[in-house]
Enzyme design. Structure first.
Site, PDB file in Angstrom:
ATOM      1  N   CYS A 167       0.860  -1.205  -0.073  1.00  0.00           N
ATOM      2  CA  CYS A 167      -0.136  -0.181   0.087  1.00  0.00           C
ATOM      3  C   CYS A 167       0.793   1.336  -0.027  1.00  0.00           C
ATOM      4  CB  CYS A 167      -1.012   0.057   1.182  1.00  0.00           C
ATOM      5  SG  CYS A 167       0.018  -0.061   2.831  1.00  0.00           S
ATOM      6  N   CYS A 211       2.756   1.944   3.212  1.00  0.00           N
ATOM      7  CA  CYS A 211       3.916   0.821   3.506  1.00  0.00           C
ATOM      8  C   CYS A 211       5.158   1.406   2.614  1.00  0.00           C
ATOM      9  CB  CYS A 211       3.432  -0.540   2.875  1.00  0.00           C
ATOM     10  SG  CYS A 211       1.844  -0.771   3.658  1.00  0.00           S
TER      11      CYS A 211
END
Lengths: 94, 315
Positions: free
Chosen positions: A13, A16
């Site tokens: 994501c 992340c």
């Protein structure tokens, strides 16, 4: 002295990737002797017992989970980890 | 208090005439954006402190013991206070299922958590008042419970991706944060969320102000008013692809209600926006087979439509 083992856990994501990028920058800027891995495999992430990604794991301990800390905070987390690991007294002269 | 200050700013400082459309639109825009941004900062800070007491690991532990029904209710309630980000949906799902939380109970959590979120609550409270915000929470929890129970009863475990059942989760030490850590977390959270949503808030209120000032009264009475049965499913169908952006849509919805959209239809639309979204479907596809994903969205959407019809009939 074995290098510090840093893992960024996150299944790709945006947040992340952001944590991975910031951690990489901190490691490079401070010249830390560290092995940095970006783990995206779900089974591997879950093995760490993490339910909130992104997460930052240093030498097997979860330091951050579910948020992206500032670079200063990451630097703090990584440098306390090195002093703990090598047993030297703090190196705060920055 | 806001009202007088904003009136002074629009009509005295900017010298716009109160009876013109431009004056009305600017007044509406300033009033709502100041109020909402202030509320967002305060409420998100408080919510973040509350959330620091409810990490998902705690929800997982509590729900693993529970059975269905009571578990669905508990899961829907925990969904309100547990922090959730769609990027954590997959590890959360696997963590719950691995701990033995029933599938339907897990779904109750997955529906309630994004739907009853602090941004939506602030927008509703600030723009519609606390009554509508409370109705939204109650019906959000209701949708999560009902949809979760139905999904649980269908026994769809075989439609979860097979690898999920093989994952064994490690035990993580979840330390209790200290108060300074909670406050630091809350400050970071406010910066994070407000920093992300403020352009949408302003854009949403801007479009809302334009609708408020320039569209004729009663414009939507015929197409989206109480009598229009088709409006509810259409609102849900439009709401699903819109990514959970409560900040941008709620101010527009407020203006649409003024122009005659029925309250139930508006509620259904907002719930579809926050609870079901395409990006979330793509994320959940990692753990759910396509058929289960479709059933999940179908039952979610059907329950939300039920709420829409219920409130069109009640209010």
């Amino acid at each position: 002295m074995s290098p510090m083992n840093i893992k960024v856990l996150g299944a790709g994501c945006a947040r992340c990737q952001q944590l991975h990028r910031l951690t990489k920058e901190v490691v490079e800027e401070l010249g830390l002797p560290a092995q940095l891995d970006y783990i995206t495999d779900m089974a591997e992430i879950m093995k760490h017992g993490v339910m909130r990604t992104p997460a930052l794991v240093v030498d097997g301990t979860i330091k951050v989970s579910g948020r992206v800390p500032s670079k200063a905070e990451i630097a703090g987390l990584l440098t306390t980890a090195t002093t703990a690991a090598t047993g030297t007294t703090g190196n705060d002269g920055k | 208090m806001w009202s007088a200050a904003v009136d002074w700013l629009t009509f005295d400082v900017l010298r716009l005439a109160p009876q013109t459309r431009l004056g009305q639109a600017v007044n509406f825009f300033l009033y709502d954006s100041v109020k909402v941004l202030f509320l967002l900062t305060v409420v998100i800070f408080v919510v973040a402190i509350i959330r620091s007491f409810f990490p998902p690991e705690k929800a997982r532990r509590l729900l693993a013991r529970g059975n269905e029904y009571a578990g669905n209710v508990l899961a829907a309630l925990l969904g309100i206070v547990t922090p959730f980000c769609s990027c954590s949906a997959v590890p959360l799902f696997i963590g719950f299922v691995e701990a033995g939380v029933p599938l339907g109970v897990t779904f109750s959590f997955l529906i309630s958590s994004p739907m009853v979120n602090e941004v939506a609550l602030v927008m509703l409270w600030g723009l519609f008042g606390w009554r509508i915000a409370a109705i939204y929470i109650a019906s959000g929890v209701g949708v999560a419970i009902v949809a979760g129970i139905v999904l649980g009863r269908l026994r769809l475990e075989h439609l979860v991706e097979d690898y999920v059942w093989q994952i064994r989760m490690g035990e993580a030490q979840v330390e209790n944060p200290s108060w300074p850590e909670r406050l630091a977390y809350a400050r970071g959270y406010v910066k994070d969320i407000v920093g992300k949503v403020w352009p949408y808030v302003l854009a949403g209120i801007g479009v809302g102000a334009f609708v408020h000032g320039y569209f004729p009264q009663g414009l939507l009475e015929a197409v989206a008013g109480k009598g229009s049965w088709l409006a509810v499913p259409v609102a849900v169908a439009i709401g699903v692809p819109l990514y959970s952006n409560a900040a941008g849509t709620i101010p527009i919805v407020k203006a649409l209600i003024e122009k005659g959209m029925a309250m139930g239809t508006a509620l259904a639309f907002m719930m579809a926006v926050t609870a079901l979204s395409l990006p979330e479907a793509i994320i959940l596809r990692k753990v759910l087979k396509p058929k289960l994903l479709a059933i999940y969205f179908g039952i979610g959407a059907a329950t939300i439509m039920g709420i829409g019809y219920l409130f069109n009939w009640l209010i």
